[in-house]
Design an enzyme around this catalytic site. Structure first.
Site, PDB file in Angstrom:
ATOM      1  N   GLU A 230       0.834  -1.211   0.000  1.00 23.25           N
ATOM      2  CA  GLU A 230       0.000   0.000   0.000  1.00 23.25           C
ATOM      3  C   GLU A 230       0.868   1.260   0.000  1.00 23.25           C
ATOM      4  O   GLU A 230       0.490   2.274  -0.572  1.00 23.25           O
ATOM      5  CB  GLU A 230      -0.977  -0.004   1.193  1.00 23.25           C
ATOM      6  CG  GLU A 230      -1.932  -1.211   1.247  1.00 23.25           C
ATOM      7  CD  GLU A 230      -2.734  -1.465  -0.023  1.00 23.25           C
ATOM      8  OE1 GLU A 230      -2.997  -0.498  -0.764  1.00 23.25           O
ATOM      9  OE2 GLU A 230      -3.064  -2.641  -0.286  1.00 23.25           O
TER      10      GLU A 230
ATOM     11  N   GLU B  19      -0.801  -0.725  -9.749  1.00 20.19           N
ATOM     12  CA  GLU B  19      -0.343  -1.979  -9.136  1.00 20.19           C
ATOM     13  C   GLU B  19       1.161  -2.157  -9.355  1.00 20.19           C
ATOM     14  O   GLU B  19       1.846  -2.768  -8.536  1.00 20.19           O
ATOM     15  CB  GLU B  19      -1.143  -3.157  -9.711  1.00 20.19           C
ATOM     16  CG  GLU B  19      -0.999  -4.465  -8.963  1.00 20.19           C
ATOM     17  CD  GLU B  19      -1.620  -4.486  -7.570  1.00 20.19           C
ATOM     18  OE1 GLU B  19      -2.269  -3.503  -7.164  1.00 20.19           O
ATOM     19  OE2 GLU B  19      -1.425  -5.504  -6.872  1.00 20.19           O
TER      20      GLU B  19
HETATM   21 MG    MG Z   1      -2.851  -3.213  -4.968  1.00 21.08          MG
END
Ligand code: MG
Length: 500
Positions: free
Chosen positions: A267, A296
């Site tokens: 995160e 991502e």
């Molecule tokens: Mg993610």
């Protein structure tokens, strides 16, 4: 000089402020729903969020705003930020215009019912209970694809919702290259030092001690306290209220501490992207990360490329020993092995770096066949199990470990999964470029996290959404999604076993 000079674009960004404020409120309410809201608050909160969505739609489709964006499309000599602003808004307006509100409402209603049914079906290990919902959600997604339009296949329209410009052909090319490569590596890793389970996976910890570890690690990698927070939620996530207020969460299972730690690092990667966007883009249509795949990529870069290394393990080891204690009897090499163990497992979210993308490959193939009507929803469990056997050589013990394991389909999302693999690819592309001039492991060992962040800012973060995902990759890395870079990275780390 300001990035927004063209008078039409300036007017658009000023008018956009109201729309941005709705997104800001929406994000804050969503964050609160996960963190603080008392259970029964959900009845009012869901209405508030739905009404805000209606307001958002009204504002973005307002005649004068739409015609201003149309006018902007015809302006000459726009710079990349200005043309990016038009690109992003045009896409959003198009989507809002093409999908009828009744269809969106139907999807929302069906998926919130489906979510409850899925939870019970998974707990009771009964696929048949979920089947009618799966059928309906596939059908609604096909309808959405038809409304949105596509070049070659309906699934293209769904992919494009999550990753601008992505189509079935791109994803197929990625997995055609990854699948044989990864299966081959997995065979080679079997029996090696990274293969199997590590005893630390079963060791319990006190949540309060682990909280201290996470806080100290975040300090070490310079998570900016005055612009960012960390809280606790069942499913870790990152959310941005704007460039100066970005929030992450993690969870505490009470055992296998790497899960909590690597959620934080993951995160942190998402958050750093949002925090490092050029401040001038704040509150504009391009003041946020451009796509799920690129996003991502940032999280996987910190989670895997930076942190799942011996260099990083050596840096955090004193912190672990100080607060958890039980790690002190292990060498840094052994803790690193614990972080990087590889083993085929039926569960995607628990998968290691080597097997993870094979899980995504399976979901991609099934989704695509469902949307193209080449596979009937009732046949999903059987196809799933056969593919699992072929890809990883294992069989799920029951449906909760098989086709019912993920929430995505219950949420009504098809076309989302491939962005996870794109993220892993983007992370490896960034590593390749960074290592070209300065070995990343040296940087990590020297705790030169600032330098790593500078590199990310320069190549990806600063742009926000001004360039489309593919254009951004080509500008900064000279090519679009490159599965070869991911295979090279896996080979370097797990096959050649370079001790970094
Ligand atoms: Mg993610």
């Amino acid at each position: 000089m300001s990035k927004f000079q063209n008078p039409v674009i300036k007017e658009i960004t000023e008018k956009y402020r109201k729309i941005w404020a709705i997104i800001h409120a929406n994000n804050l309410l969503s964050w609160d729903s996960e963190i603080y809201m008392p259970e029964r608050g959900v009845s009012e909160r869901s209405i508030a969020l739905a009404e805000l969505n209606v307001l958002y739609r009204e504002l973005i489709l307002k005649d004068d705003f739409v015609s201003l964006v149309e006018k902007g499309k015809n302006e000459k000599d726009l710079n990349m930020w200005e043309s990016g602003t038009i690109r992003v808004l045009d896409r959003e307006i198009n989507k809002m215009k093409k999908i009828p509100p009744e269809l969106l409402f139907e999807l929302q209603k069906t998926s919130s019912e489906a979510f409850q049914v899925w939870k019970n079906a998974k707990a009771q290990k009964k696929f048949d209970a979920f089947l009618p919902y799966l059928k309906k959600l596939v059908d609604l997604n096909i309808q959405i694809a038809e409304k949105l339009g596509y070049q070659e296949k309906p699934y293209d329209a769904l992919l494009d919702m999550y990753e601008e410009g992505l189509n079935t052909r791109d994803v197929k090319a990625v997995f055609d290259s990854l699948k044989p490569g990864l299966k081959n590596y997995l065979e080679k890793i079997k029996g090696g030092k990274f293969y199997g389970v590590h005893e630390l996976e079963g060791v319990s910890y006190e949540t309060s001690s682990m909280e201290k570890v996470n806080k100290e690690v975040l300090k070490m990698i310079e998570y900016p306290e005055e612009r960012a927070r960390i809280d606790v939620s069942p499913h870790p996530f990152t959310i941005s209220m704007g460039i100066n207020d970005v929030r992450i969460t993690t969870r505490y299972e009470g055992y296998d501490f790497k899960r909590s730690l690597f959620s934080v690092l993951h995160e942190f990667g998402h958050a750093t992207y949002e925090l490092q966007i050029d401040p001038e883009l704040d509150m504009t249509p391009i003041g946020t990360g451009v796509s799920l795949g690129i996003h991502e990529g940032q999280s996987r870069f910190w989670e895997n490329v930076v942190s799942r290394t011996l260099a990083f393990t050596e840096s955090v080891k004193p912190v672990l020993d100080k607060y958890l204690g039980f790690t002190s009897k292990y060498s840094p090499e052994d803790v690193y092995r614990y972080f990087a163990m590889v083993k085929p497992s039926p569960i995607r979210t628990e998968a290691d770096e080597v097997t993870y993308n094979l899980h995504i490959s399976l979901r991609f193939e099934i989704e695509q066949m469902l949307i193209e009507k080449e596979l009937k929803p009732e046949d999903v469990p059987e196809v799933w199990d056969n593919m699992m056997q072929d890809l990883l050589g294992i069989k799920p013990a029951d449906i909760s470990e098989g086709a019912l394991q993920d929430v995505h389909w219950a949420h009504g999302t098809f076309g989302y999964f491939p962005t996870y693999t794109l993220g892993n690819i983007v992370a490896s592309m960034m590593m390749k470029k960074l290592s070209g001039k300065n070995k990343i492991y040296e940087l990590v060992r020297n705790r030169a996290f600032k330098e790593i962040k500078e590199f990310l800012k320069e190549n990806v973060h600063q742009y926000g959404s001004s360039l489309s995902p593919k254009d951004l990759l080509i500008k900064s890395f000279g090519k679009s999604y490159s599965p070869e870079d991911l295979l090279d990275y896996i080979q370097y780390k797990y096959i050649n076993g370079i001790e970094y």
